[in-house]
Design a protein around this motif. Structure first.
Motif, PDB file in Angstrom:
ATOM      1  N   UNK A  84     -13.744 -37.087  34.363  1.00 21.10           N
ATOM      2  CA  UNK A  84     -13.994 -36.590  33.014  1.00 21.10           C
ATOM      3  C   UNK A  84     -13.842 -37.691  31.978  1.00 21.10           C
ATOM      4  N   UNK A  85     -12.740 -38.397  32.029  1.00 24.51           N
ATOM      5  CA  UNK A  85     -12.476 -39.397  30.997  1.00 24.51           C
ATOM      6  C   UNK A  85     -13.171 -40.718  31.273  1.00 24.51           C
ATOM      7  N   UNK A  86     -13.124 -41.159  32.514  1.00 25.32           N
ATOM      8  CA  UNK A  86     -13.693 -42.461  32.847  1.00 25.32           C
ATOM      9  C   UNK A  86     -15.208 -42.476  32.791  1.00 25.32           C
ATOM     10  N   UNK A  87     -15.826 -41.501  33.443  1.00 26.28           N
ATOM     11  CA  UNK A  87     -17.286 -41.486  33.520  1.00 26.28           C
ATOM     12  C   UNK A  87     -17.900 -40.608  32.445  1.00 26.28           C
ATOM     13  N   UNK A  88     -17.078 -39.853  31.727  1.00 27.29           N
ATOM     14  CA  UNK A  88     -17.595 -38.985  30.671  1.00 27.29           C
ATOM     15  C   UNK A  88     -18.470 -37.867  31.207  1.00 27.29           C
ATOM     16  N   UNK A  89     -18.180 -37.381  32.393  1.00 28.86           N
ATOM     17  CA  UNK A  89     -19.001 -36.354  33.018  1.00 28.86           C
ATOM     18  C   UNK A  89     -18.421 -34.966  32.787  1.00 28.86           C
ATOM     19  N   UNK A  90     -19.300 -33.966  32.808  1.00 33.12           N
ATOM     20  CA  UNK A  90     -18.873 -32.577  32.828  1.00 33.12           C
ATOM     21  C   UNK A  90     -18.586 -32.247  34.281  1.00 33.12           C
ATOM     22  N   UNK A  91     -17.407 -31.739  34.573  1.00 29.94           N
ATOM     23  CA  UNK A  91     -16.992 -31.546  35.955  1.00 29.94           C
ATOM     24  C   UNK A  91     -16.855 -30.070  36.283  1.00 29.94           C
ATOM     25  N   UNK A  92     -17.367 -29.708  37.463  1.00 28.92           N
ATOM     26  CA  UNK A  92     -17.186 -28.381  38.033  1.00 28.92           C
ATOM     27  C   UNK A  92     -16.171 -28.545  39.161  1.00 28.92           C
ATOM     28  N   UNK A  93     -15.092 -27.781  39.095  1.00 32.01           N
ATOM     29  CA  UNK A  93     -14.037 -27.833  40.102  1.00 32.01           C
ATOM     30  C   UNK A  93     -14.184 -26.630  41.027  1.00 32.01           C
ATOM     31  N   UNK A  94     -14.245 -26.894  42.324  1.00 29.02           N
ATOM     32  CA  UNK A  94     -14.336 -25.840  43.336  1.00 29.02           C
ATOM     33  C   UNK A  94     -13.046 -25.912  44.155  1.00 29.02           C
ATOM     34  N   UNK A  95     -12.272 -24.811  44.153  1.00 27.71           N
ATOM     35  CA  UNK A  95     -10.967 -24.814  44.812  1.00 27.71           C
ATOM     36  C   UNK A  95     -10.762 -23.563  45.669  1.00 27.71           C
ATOM     37  N   UNK A  96      -9.850 -23.697  46.629  1.00 30.40           N
ATOM     38  CA  UNK A  96      -9.437 -22.555  47.441  1.00 30.40           C
ATOM     39  C   UNK A  96      -8.397 -21.724  46.712  1.00 30.40           C
ATOM     40  N   UNK A  97      -7.462 -22.404  46.054  1.00 28.84           N
ATOM     41  CA  UNK A  97      -6.387 -21.711  45.335  1.00 28.84           C
ATOM     42  C   UNK A  97      -6.021 -22.539  44.106  1.00 28.84           C
ATOM     43  N   UNK A  98      -5.363 -21.872  43.151  1.00 33.78           N
ATOM     44  CA  UNK A  98      -5.022 -22.549  41.903  1.00 33.78           C
ATOM     45  C   UNK A  98      -3.803 -21.868  41.297  1.00 33.78           C
ATOM     46  N   UNK A  99      -2.708 -22.595  41.203  1.00 30.48           N
ATOM     47  CA  UNK A  99      -1.512 -22.065  40.553  1.00 30.48           C
ATOM     48  C   UNK A  99      -1.707 -22.100  39.045  1.00 30.48           C
ATOM     49  N   UNK A 100      -0.898 -21.319  38.318  1.00 36.33           N
ATOM     50  CA  UNK A 100      -1.044 -21.252  36.863  1.00 36.33           C
ATOM     51  C   UNK A 100      -0.883 -22.613  36.207  1.00 36.33           C
ATOM     52  N   UNK A 101       0.081 -23.394  36.647  1.00 35.74           N
ATOM     53  CA  UNK A 101       0.266 -24.723  36.063  1.00 35.74           C
ATOM     54  C   UNK A 101      -0.936 -25.620  36.343  1.00 35.74           C
ATOM     55  N   UNK A 102      -1.535 -25.464  37.516  1.00 37.00           N
ATOM     56  CA  UNK A 102      -2.716 -26.257  37.863  1.00 37.00           C
ATOM     57  C   UNK A 102      -3.918 -25.830  37.027  1.00 37.00           C
ATOM     58  N   UNK A 103      -4.007 -24.547  36.721  1.00 33.45           N
ATOM     59  CA  UNK A 103      -5.104 -24.058  35.885  1.00 33.45           C
ATOM     60  C   UNK A 103      -5.067 -24.718  34.517  1.00 33.45           C
ATOM     61  N   UNK A 104      -3.910 -24.699  33.872  1.00 33.06           N
ATOM     62  CA  UNK A 104      -3.797 -25.310  32.544  1.00 33.06           C
ATOM     63  C   UNK A 104      -4.034 -26.809  32.622  1.00 33.06           C
ATOM     64  N   UNK A 105      -3.546 -27.441  33.667  1.00 36.07           N
ATOM     65  CA  UNK A 105      -3.750 -28.885  33.843  1.00 36.07           C
ATOM     66  C   UNK A 105      -5.240 -29.211  33.993  1.00 36.07           C
ATOM     67  N   UNK A 106      -5.954 -28.402  34.773  1.00 35.95           N
ATOM     68  CA  UNK A 106      -7.397 -28.625  34.956  1.00 35.95           C
ATOM     69  C   UNK A 106      -8.136 -28.460  33.631  1.00 35.95           C
ATOM     70  N   UNK A 107      -7.773 -27.447  32.877  1.00 37.48           N
ATOM     71  CA  UNK A 107      -8.411 -27.228  31.575  1.00 37.48           C
ATOM     72  C   UNK A 107      -8.098 -28.387  30.641  1.00 37.48           C
ATOM     73  N   UNK A 108      -6.847 -28.837  30.634  1.00 34.00           N
ATOM     74  CA  UNK A 108      -6.467 -29.963  29.784  1.00 34.00           C
ATOM     75  C   UNK A 108      -7.191 -31.245  30.183  1.00 34.00           C
ATOM     76  N   UNK A 109      -7.513 -31.383  31.461  1.00 32.05           N
ATOM     77  CA  UNK A 109      -8.277 -32.553  31.923  1.00 32.05           C
ATOM     78  C   UNK A 109      -9.711 -32.525  31.395  1.00 32.05           C
ATOM     79  N   UNK A 110     -10.174 -31.359  30.989  1.00 32.29           N
ATOM     80  CA  UNK A 110     -11.526 -31.245  30.473  1.00 32.29           C
ATOM     81  C   UNK A 110     -12.523 -30.678  31.461  1.00 32.29           C
ATOM     82  N   UNK A 111     -12.047 -29.999  32.505  1.00 38.69           N
ATOM     83  CA  UNK A 111     -12.951 -29.378  33.470  1.00 38.69           C
ATOM     84  C   UNK A 111     -13.826 -28.358  32.752  1.00 38.69           C
TER      85      UNK A 111
END
Length: 164
Positions: free
Chosen positions: A19-46
């Protein structure tokens, strides 16, 4: 696109690079996601998150197109979890002395609050009696001024800073 079992530290580091280095819009595909990981992914700009079990070619295509348009795309259960996190954070910030929301106009706060609730541009415009162009301009101005990646990043920033 990043495919991972979860948004653990390694996946989060990869997200930040994409997201930051290449300036890309990222789609994250996951099996599971904890609440803290959700906020972290959003903060990363997913831009979009999909469950791996739901990642059909059609669903992936919709997520990629939404990301390309600068829109967020989350499964309904993740939207609910994110909204609950936003509410908890907002209540905790409101209880702190001297933490009154500042830095966003009332219009920006109203638009971001509805984005956080999962409303799309047309629905936000109708709800606030604005044109869709006005809603897009508010979001564009906000994301440009604060150097944010997309709507999801704007919501995460607003929550983190206590704006909404």
């Amino acid at each position: 696109m990043l495919v991972a079992e979860s948004a653990d530290a390694a996946a989060t580091a990869a997200l930040r690079r994409l997201v930051r280095g290449a300036g890309q819009q990222v789609v994250l595909v996951v099996d599971r996601l904890r609440e803290t990981e959700l906020m972290e992914a959003v903060e990363c700009g997913v831009a979009a998150i999909l469950w791996r079990r739901e990642a059909t070619p059609e669903r992936l295509g919709r997520a990629v197109l939404a990301a390309a348009r600068g829109e967020g795309d989350l499964p309904a259960d993740l939207q609910g979890r994110l909204i609950a996190q936003v509410g908890r954070l907002q209540r905790s910030v409101q209880g702190m002395p001297g933490q009154a929301p500042a830095g966003l106009s009332e219009r920006e706060s109203d638009v971001l609050r509805l984005v956080a609730e999962g409303w799309d541009t047309g629905e936000i415009a109708a709800r606030l009696s604005y044109s869709e162009r006005t809603v897009k301009n508010v979001l564009h101005g906000l994301t440009t001024r604060l150097q944010l990646r997309n709507r999801a990043h704007a919501v995460a920033h607003a929550v983190r800073e206590g704006y909404i």
